[in-house]
Write a protein that holds these residues in place. Structure first.
Motif, mmCIF file in Angstrom:
data_model
loop_
_atom_site.group_PDB
_atom_site.id
_atom_site.type_symbol
_atom_site.label_atom_id
_atom_site.label_comp_id
_atom_site.label_asym_id
_atom_site.label_seq_id
_atom_site.Cartn_x
_atom_site.Cartn_y
_atom_site.Cartn_z
ATOM 1 N N LEU A 179 0.662 -1.137 0.057
ATOM 2 C CA LEU A 179 0.034 0.087 -0.074
ATOM 3 C C LEU A 179 0.821 1.355 -0.106
ATOM 4 O O LEU A 179 0.609 2.112 -0.718
ATOM 5 C CB LEU A 179 -0.865 -0.162 1.208
ATOM 6 N N GLY B 89 2.492 1.783 -3.392
ATOM 7 C CA GLY B 89 1.552 2.050 -4.353
ATOM 8 C C GLY B 89 0.954 3.502 -4.252
ATOM 9 O O GLY B 89 0.547 4.177 -5.195
ATOM 10 N N ARG B 90 0.880 3.875 -3.025
ATOM 11 C CA ARG B 90 0.429 5.254 -2.677
ATOM 12 C C ARG B 90 1.204 6.293 -3.227
ATOM 13 O O ARG B 90 0.765 7.401 -3.488
ATOM 14 C CB ARG B 90 0.508 5.341 -1.257
ATOM 15 N N ASN C 58 0.722 5.299 -7.774
ATOM 16 C CA ASN C 58 -0.647 5.194 -8.331
ATOM 17 C C ASN C 58 -1.836 6.257 -8.163
ATOM 18 O O ASN C 58 -2.910 5.627 -8.633
ATOM 19 C CB ASN C 58 -1.051 3.686 -7.866
ATOM 20 N N ARG C 59 -1.354 7.266 -7.546
ATOM 21 C CA ARG C 59 -2.466 7.995 -7.566
ATOM 22 C C ARG C 59 -3.124 8.689 -8.929
ATOM 23 O O ARG C 59 -2.500 8.775 -9.933
ATOM 24 C CB ARG C 59 -2.116 9.327 -6.677
ATOM 25 N N ILE C 60 -4.608 8.790 -8.865
ATOM 26 C CA ILE C 60 -5.015 9.226 -10.029
ATOM 27 C C ILE C 60 -5.580 10.664 -9.514
ATOM 28 O O ILE C 60 -6.138 11.099 -8.389
ATOM 29 C CB ILE C 60 -6.487 8.500 -10.525
ATOM 30 N N SER C 61 -5.999 11.732 -10.593
ATOM 31 C CA SER C 61 -6.245 12.921 -10.338
ATOM 32 C C SER C 61 -7.912 13.198 -10.344
ATOM 33 O O SER C 61 -8.481 12.469 -11.303
ATOM 34 C CB SER C 61 -5.772 13.779 -11.250
ATOM 35 N N ILE C 62 -8.515 13.842 -9.586
ATOM 36 C CA ILE C 62 -9.916 14.002 -9.694
ATOM 37 C C ILE C 62 -9.976 15.550 -10.108
ATOM 38 O O ILE C 62 -11.236 15.989 -10.060
ATOM 39 C CB ILE C 62 -10.483 14.047 -8.117
ATOM 40 N N THR C 63 -9.239 16.131 -10.648
ATOM 41 C CA THR C 63 -9.501 17.502 -11.351
ATOM 42 C C THR C 63 -10.227 17.266 -12.575
ATOM 43 O O THR C 63 -10.022 16.485 -13.457
ATOM 44 C CB THR C 63 -7.816 18.242 -11.708
ATOM 45 N N SER D 214 -14.515 9.296 -27.621
ATOM 46 C CA SER D 214 -15.687 8.539 -26.888
ATOM 47 C C SER D 214 -15.203 7.703 -25.745
ATOM 48 O O SER D 214 -16.000 7.305 -24.787
ATOM 49 C CB SER D 214 -16.595 7.909 -27.670
ATOM 50 N N ASP E 208 -9.903 5.043 -17.316
ATOM 51 C CA ASP E 208 -9.170 4.260 -16.079
ATOM 52 C C ASP E 208 -7.806 4.104 -16.759
ATOM 53 O O ASP E 208 -7.418 4.386 -17.873
ATOM 54 C CB ASP E 208 -9.895 2.924 -15.783
ATOM 55 N N THR E 209 -6.801 3.653 -15.626
ATOM 56 C CA THR E 209 -5.426 3.857 -16.007
ATOM 57 C C THR E 209 -5.103 2.829 -16.879
ATOM 58 O O THR E 209 -4.008 2.960 -17.289
ATOM 59 C CB THR E 209 -4.855 3.658 -14.569
ATOM 60 N N SER E 210 -5.564 1.702 -16.917
ATOM 61 C CA SER E 210 -5.558 0.807 -18.055
ATOM 62 C C SER E 210 -5.412 1.214 -19.555
ATOM 63 O O SER E 210 -4.768 0.693 -20.383
ATOM 64 C CB SER E 210 -6.444 -0.492 -17.895
ATOM 65 N N ASN F 243 -1.923 21.255 -11.522
ATOM 66 C CA ASN F 243 -3.409 21.200 -11.558
ATOM 67 C C ASN F 243 -3.542 19.638 -11.350
ATOM 68 O O ASN F 243 -4.729 19.159 -11.165
ATOM 69 C CB ASN F 243 -4.279 21.605 -12.712
ATOM 70 N N TYR F 244 -2.643 18.754 -11.244
ATOM 71 C CA TYR F 244 -2.909 17.376 -11.251
ATOM 72 C C TYR F 244 -3.536 17.135 -9.761
ATOM 73 O O TYR F 244 -3.022 17.305 -8.810
ATOM 74 C CB TYR F 244 -1.442 16.513 -11.539
#
Lengths: 468, 159
Positions: B22, B25-26, B29-34, B69, B95-97, B158-159
């Motif tokens: 974890l 990964g922390r 692997n983070r994703i942005s919610i911007t 799309s 998604d990150t894939s 902004n990420y």
């Protein structure tokens, strides 16, 4: 991987079924685990370790717990159970709620919340609850611990229910993985359920979803448009999730694991308690068996019962998502249940059933506004627009357009909310002899082909409950 | 293995493995919610868009082979003339894939552009050489401009 994709229907599923069929019955559980892991990793392999951890950890924790119980070490067994449940909840909380709580705390102290979060492993809420069920069933002596890793792993990861449930409890599945049987009757009944589910998802939910997306994109809505949007979403959510559940139950049955239904015509419920006996039945049972009853359930004072209900519904809301809108939605249902059970107990029977159904549907649909809104502010804005708050009147051109272009879907969806259509098809199959069976099979084949042509002709629409 | 202490030991070992997984990964692997619109505004304001024009989905397919799309958001600016090498592509992935596919599309486009200007467009080649391609979590950025670093900084902020 979603069930309603061409790659699943024409590549993964046939290959998985053939492989599962040709191996000896005793080896089927191992094959089921392998194909379930491929199914899970297909979308995003990076989260596979989370699922593998859940399988191995709960097997080990179950063994320790079971052996302690066998030795009569009650206190140590209790601590082992608490730690195992805590680790499962921590894993769920880490991915699902860290951003929510950190963001809420940051806002409370006047700081800007972080704009990045951990990506949520798909299905984590579902497989974590399955894993907790294994631990608690051992602790509550509803099932014996398993020394066989394959039994536990197959229960946690079997692909039909892995991503969006139903959340089957371990006590109902124990021993079933030893030598699962594939029979022709299960295959046919399972295929029938799968096709019905595919129809609900592809032909109803996706069309309703497109209509709802169109209404949501409007800058302002006339009152009737806002009502229409709420109805579209409420129907979409039902057909999306019930469709997925039907497909999951059908697939499980094909593989030799009959699972109870997860939906039972919830939009004809005549009360909130009745609604929750019909909507996402497996989740309701999970909270009843592992939270409500251990808290005391109904066998305690009225005050304590109310507290128990509030706890259960707060957790139910939070389970659905890490946002205040879900918390409110949970409390909304909890509050209505409390009102129904304690304050309106005697009044209920005086109200005609049709009125009770109408009021229940209205209250449930209003609850969904909080479910689909990204924030409390936008939910309240939507409700305000339902009463003319946008200043665009009761009805305008957009209302007519959305109603006209989706009228057939809407009528079909309303008909499919009730049991009559299903009963007619069943009666046709069983009462008209061989001719009825041929017609019924033809109907399902045509339905399947319609779904396939729709899938091919449209872009992929994910399942709403994948986000939970 | 009927001694619960053995399984308790294994259980704690697994908890340690989880903690390490974890924590690592922390960090990565983070994703942005911007919002895509916020990110798009930030990166377009950080560069001069005059030599570029906004593309539609058809142009995106032609230049990058991507279908807008399938993503949460796509913004493409491409050169107004054949002699331009300025380009900006911002993608927010569903998604990150999808990251590998988007990165490959960006790399292919960069290679094609370099090949186009190879031997006669020294300025354009120099611009493409210093272009920036960055994939971070659920966002991907490709910028070829006079000062691509400014755009990358706006992206990171902004990420």
């Amino acid at each position: 991987m979603a069930f309603s994709t061409i790659s699943f229907l024409f590549a993964f599923l046939p290959a998985a079924l053939i492989l599962y069929r040709i191996v000896p019955e005793r080896a089927r559980a191992v094959i089921l685990i392998l194909i379930s892991l491929v199914f899970y990793a297909w979308g995003d392999v990076r989260h596979l370790p989370v699922l593998l951890f859940s399988m191995v950890f709960n097997y080990v924790a179950g063994l320790e717990l079971g052996l302690l119980k066998q030795k009569g070490a009650k206190r140590r067994a209790k601590y082992a159970m608490m730690l195992a449940v805590a680790v499962n909840l921590f894993l769920l909380g880490y991915y699902k709620y860290t951003g929510f709580f950190a963001g809420s705390l940051a806002r409370m102290f006047g700081r800007a919340p972080s704009s990045s979060v951990m990506p949520l492993p798909i299905g984590i809420s579902f497989f974590t609850f399955s894993a907790i069920s294994y631990i608690l069933d051992i602790y509550l002596e509803r099932a014996r611990y398993s020394r066989d890793f394959v039994q536990v792993a197959a229960y946690i990861c079997m692909f039909p229910k892995l991503i969006s449930g139903p959340i089957v409890q371990y006590k109902d599945m124990k021993g079933r993985f030893t030598a699962p049987k594939m029979t022709m009757s299960n295959f046919l009944a399972g295929t029938q359920k799968f096709v019905v589910g595919l129809f609900k998802k592809v032909l109803l939910a996706d069309a309703l979803g497109a209509a709802f997306a169109g209404i949501s994109a409007l800058d302002g809505m006339a009152a009737a448009t806002a009502w229409l949007g709420m109805i579209f979403y409420s129907l979409q959510l039902f057909f999306d999730f019930a469709g997925y559940s039907d497909m999951a139950i059908g697939l499980a049955q094909i593989l030799g694991f009959p699972i109870d239904k997860n939906f039972d015509y919830p939009y004809i419920s005549d009360g909130i308690a009745d609604f929750w006996r019909r909507w996402h039945i497996s989740l309701g049972r999970w909270f009843r068996d592992y939270v409500y009853i251990p808290l005391g359930g109904n066998r305690c004072s009225t005050g304590r019962q109310i507290l128990n209900l509030l706890v259960v519904w707060l957790l139910t809301g939070l389970w659905h998502g890490a946002a205040w809108t879900f918390v409110f939605w949970g409390i909304w249902h909890g509050g209505l249940l409390i009102l129904e059970r304690f304050a309106l107990k005697n009044l209920r029977e005086l109200i005609p059933k049709a009125v009770r159904i109408a009021v229940t549907v209205l209250l449930v649909f209003i609850g969904w506004v909080f479910f689909f809104s990204p924030s409390m502010g936008s939910a309240l804005l939507w409700i305000r627009q339902m009463f003319g708050g946008a200043g665009l009147g009761i009805w305008n051109g957009a209302t007519g357009y959305f109603l006209r272009t989706n009228l057939i879907t809407l009528i079909a969806a309303v008909i499919c909310c009730g049991p009559n259509l299903g009963r007619t098809v069943t009666n046709l199959s069983y009462q008209k002899g061989r001719f009825g069976v041929i017609i019924s099979v033809a109907v399902y084949i045509v339905l399947f082909l319609c779904c396939i042509s729709y899938i091919v002709g449209s872009s992929y629409n994910s399942f709403l409950y994948f986000q939970f | 293995m009927t001694d619960p202490r053995f399984w308790k030991f294994i259980k704690w070992l697994l908890i340690i493995v989880l903690a390490v997984f974890l924590i690592s990964g922390r960090l990565s692997n983070r994703i942005s919610i911007t919002d895509f619109s916020t990110m798009a505004k930030a990166v377009t304001e950080a560069t001069d868009l005059t030599p570029m024009q906004e593309a539609d989905n058809q142009m995106l397919k032609r230049l990058y082979g991507l279908d807008s799309s399938l993503y949460d958001g796509v913004l493409l600016y491409y050169p107004t003339t054949n002699m331009g090498a300025e380009e900006l592509l911002l993608v927010k992935m569903a998604d990150t894939s999808q990251a590998a596919e988007v990165q490959a599309a960006m790399e292919n486009r960069l290679a094609t552009q370099k090949k186009s200007f190879d031997g006669y467009g020294a300025e354009q080649t120099a611009m493409l050489e210093k272009s920036i391609l960055k994939v971070r979590g659920n966002y991907a950025l490709f910028i070829s401009a006079e000062d691509p670093v400014k755009v990358r900084q706006a992206f990171d902020r902004n990420y």
